[in-house]
Design a protein around this motif. Structure first.
Motif, PDB file in Angstrom:
ATOM      1  N   ASN A  28      11.563   1.007  -3.009  1.00  0.00           N
ATOM      2  CA  ASN A  28      10.126   1.254  -2.931  1.00  0.00           C
ATOM      3  C   ASN A  28       9.654   2.229  -3.990  1.00  0.00           C
ATOM      4  N   SER A  29      10.512   2.585  -4.911  1.00  0.00           N
ATOM      5  CA  SER A  29      10.097   3.534  -5.932  1.00  0.00           C
ATOM      6  C   SER A  29       9.422   2.796  -7.080  1.00  0.00           C
ATOM      7  N   TYR A  30       9.063   3.540  -8.098  1.00  0.00           N
ATOM      8  CA  TYR A  30       8.248   2.976  -9.185  1.00  0.00           C
ATOM      9  C   TYR A  30       9.055   2.113 -10.141  1.00  0.00           C
ATOM     10  N   GLY A  80      -0.116  11.321  -8.189  1.00  0.00           N
ATOM     11  CA  GLY A  80       1.201  11.091  -8.748  1.00  0.00           C
ATOM     12  C   GLY A  80       1.123  10.044  -9.844  1.00  0.00           C
ATOM     13  N   PHE A  81       1.941  10.208 -10.875  1.00  0.00           N
ATOM     14  CA  PHE A  81       1.957   9.199 -11.943  1.00  0.00           C
ATOM     15  C   PHE A  81       3.378   9.031 -12.463  1.00  0.00           C
ATOM     16  N   THR A  82       3.682   7.858 -12.982  1.00  0.00           N
ATOM     17  CA  THR A  82       4.982   7.607 -13.616  1.00  0.00           C
ATOM     18  C   THR A  82       4.729   6.757 -14.856  1.00  0.00           C
ATOM     19  N   TYR A 121      14.967  16.382  -5.623  1.00  0.00           N
ATOM     20  CA  TYR A 121      15.711  15.149  -5.903  1.00  0.00           C
ATOM     21  C   TYR A 121      17.075  15.113  -5.236  1.00  0.00           C
ATOM     22  N   ASP A 127      16.677   2.880  -3.501  1.00  0.00           N
ATOM     23  CA  ASP A 127      15.286   2.998  -3.051  1.00  0.00           C
ATOM     24  C   ASP A 127      14.473   1.933  -3.760  1.00  0.00           C
ATOM     25  N   ASP A 160       4.326   2.577 -15.472  1.00  0.00           N
ATOM     26  CA  ASP A 160       2.998   1.970 -15.301  1.00  0.00           C
ATOM     27  C   ASP A 160       2.226   1.882 -16.615  1.00  0.00           C
ATOM     28  N   GLY A 217       6.871  15.347 -11.441  1.00  0.00           N
ATOM     29  CA  GLY A 217       8.251  15.406 -10.984  1.00  0.00           C
ATOM     30  C   GLY A 217       8.387  16.391  -9.848  1.00  0.00           C
ATOM     31  N   ARG A 237       2.676   6.578  -6.812  1.00  0.00           N
ATOM     32  CA  ARG A 237       1.530   6.865  -7.693  1.00  0.00           C
ATOM     33  C   ARG A 237       0.221   6.827  -6.892  1.00  0.00           C
ATOM     34  N   LEU A 297       3.873  10.657  -2.995  1.00  0.00           N
ATOM     35  CA  LEU A 297       2.704  10.520  -3.876  1.00  0.00           C
ATOM     36  C   LEU A 297       3.158  10.167  -5.286  1.00  0.00           C
ATOM     37  N   LEU A 298       4.295  10.728  -5.667  1.00  0.00           N
ATOM     38  CA  LEU A 298       4.839  10.459  -6.999  1.00  0.00           C
ATOM     39  C   LEU A 298       5.398   9.043  -7.079  1.00  0.00           C
TER      40      LEU A 298
END
Lengths: 330, 330
Positions: B58-60, B271-273, B248, B56, B276, B243, A266, A262-263
């Protein structure tokens, strides 16, 4: 005059068994001032009922108390009236319960036009349709060009979710539990792709059905598809949790997907229930009605006969054996 | 002139070990047209770096490529310039990396006023502060009178979340990993209640700290508190996932809470980062700066000395041994 009603007398442990109910023979009461007597003609059976049978005072709606008539939505006709808002002959819809007759002030019942098929009222214009509309359009909020995944896609809510999504120009993938249901979704309802969760390798099937990923996940079922689907979601995807039917008969809840995903992606995951929107049911029903009138919503019904058929019949929802919106004709 | 930089040469399996890095002795380049040479004075160490070290895609944010200088945020001073936007002596902040010097066009670096303490820039006005503000005020969106739970409460983000929440008149409960940290949160930062997750019975402690339940859950850590906290959430509660530091260094992710509860309580989990929100970092930094100027945000820093101290020092974040915003002074 005597009539039958069915009370909840025990809380089910897991599966609903006949001994949790008791069939009562009752005498129709003499109406007090402002009261009406409603003869129920069509009674809806819905997955949410399983939750209402639990002793859970932290849920979105109070449980049915032991000794009370089982709660349900239905359509009926006013056969006696001491209330000028509801003359004899009025057709009404609302919470009537597992009973052939109900004496009531009319609170919570709404008149419905006689020209609408009562089956359409229960299958589309009542909870299934307004739940589908609200969850898809107001909770998940799809954008043009997006892909929607709906589980329980042949169910009463899921089939309308998919059809509203198609009417809105979205790509729609349905998950259902039989080839017959899958065929109905593609051939009759116009779904773009379908997955039979009982026979498919879910990850492979989702990769094929949604090569560009999923933007909106309308969750009706829970179960293994939930964990696979979340892995296929695009950044900023949204999940509307409407139901978890695979979990309702379990004593311990299945864990959800890790919040790590989810993180990283997002994602927004949001549960919703319709009692929160009660003040808007009329407005929502009109919105769904517009799709129905435009020929954009088809439905099928699975009709049981007679009040007592509900006792075993409700389990068709959990085995997935019902074909179409499950209801009892009285 | 020679300087040191540290490259990532292997991907860590779980814990970060020194052999994933290589210290390089480099020669400062001759500047091309439009370039500047920045001498880094303060380098930030953040939990998110652990994610950037994984393969990874596929991460942000893309991973740090093997052979590249390790990515990090920092503050530095322009010591040579072929770019009139950044004259010699300008203080700049932005992605500088694990290096003593950086030759760059200045893209991604922002000038910062010389009167602001560089430690305050890294501890409040950069990622920690804007992450706290955005996650709390724009993702979770608390309402007056609500109760906020923040995990990793003594951390760089969590401590600011709690202080902004207090400044906004909310009730704030912090979760941290030592009595010393808990004491700092209540005595210095004004938290209403704190829980030492290493010694408390989490369920009992949350019942005591939040007798009326939790409305907003700002999640920095993951771990067992996540599953307990979700059970204490009020209907229509919101979770901002910022987080999952406890996860991790794991090879397989911990499952999340069952979605049944999200449904029953109509919770929103999001989820937010911050990448964005890159176009809004300046605006967000100003909003955090207003609390800082008003004396509503206190911070403490844990300062390591010398570039190579980062190699072992980064693990202080995962053991929870750092006291205050972790950074390296060069």
């Amino acid at each position: 005059m005597t009539y039958k009603a069915i009370k909840l007398i025990k809380r089910p442990q897991t599966t609903i068994t006949p001994d949790v109910f008791e069939v009562m023979e009752m005498e129709t009461p003499t109406l007090g001032e402002g009261q009406i007597l409603v003869r129920q003609t069509h009674m809806s059976l819905d997955p949410a009922m399983r939750g209402w049978m639990n002793e859970d005072r932290n849920s979105y709606i109070p449980p049915v108390e032991l000794g009370d008539v089982m709660r349900s939505n239905g359509v009926g006709e006013v056969v006696e009236s001491q209330n000028e808002k509801f003359p004899v002959g009025t057709r009404v819809a609302g919470l009537i319960g597992w009973t052939e007759y109900l004496a009531t002030s009319g609170a919570g019942l709404n008149p419905v036009p006689p020209e609408i098929d009562p089956e359409a009222i229960l299958a589309v214009l009542s909870l299934p349709g307004i739940t589908a509309y609200h969850g898809l359009m107001e909770v998940a909020r799809p954008k043009a060009g997006e892909t929607v995944l709906v589980t329980g896609a042949a169910g009463s809510v899921g089939s309308i979710v998919g059809q509203i999504a198609k009417a809105e120009g979205l790509r729609v993938i349905g998950v259902a539990g039989s080839d017959e249901k899958c065929k109905w979704l593609t051939d009759e309802l116009g779904f773009d792709a379908v997955i039979n969760y009982k026979t498919a390798d879910l990850d492979t099937a989702l990769t094929q059905a949604a090569p560009d990923g999923i933007d909106v996940f309308f969750e009706n079922t829970g179960g293994p598809i939930q964990h696979v689907a979340i892995n296929h979601m695009n950044p900023h995807g949204r999940v509307a949790i409407c139901g978890m039917i695979a979990d309702y008969n379990r004593t311990t809840a299945m864990p959800g997907p890790s919040w790590i995903l989810l993180l990283k992606r997002r994602l927004r995951v949001e549960g919703f229930t319709m009692p929160d929107e009660r003040h808007r049911w009329g407005e929502l029903s009109q919105k769904v009605g517009a799709y129905l009138m435009a020929g954009q919503i088809k439905y099928r019904t699975h009709v049981l006969e007679g009040l007592e058929s509900a006792i075993d019949g409700i389990n068709l929802l959990f085995s997935g054996e019902n074909r179409g919106k499950l209801m009892v004709k009285l």
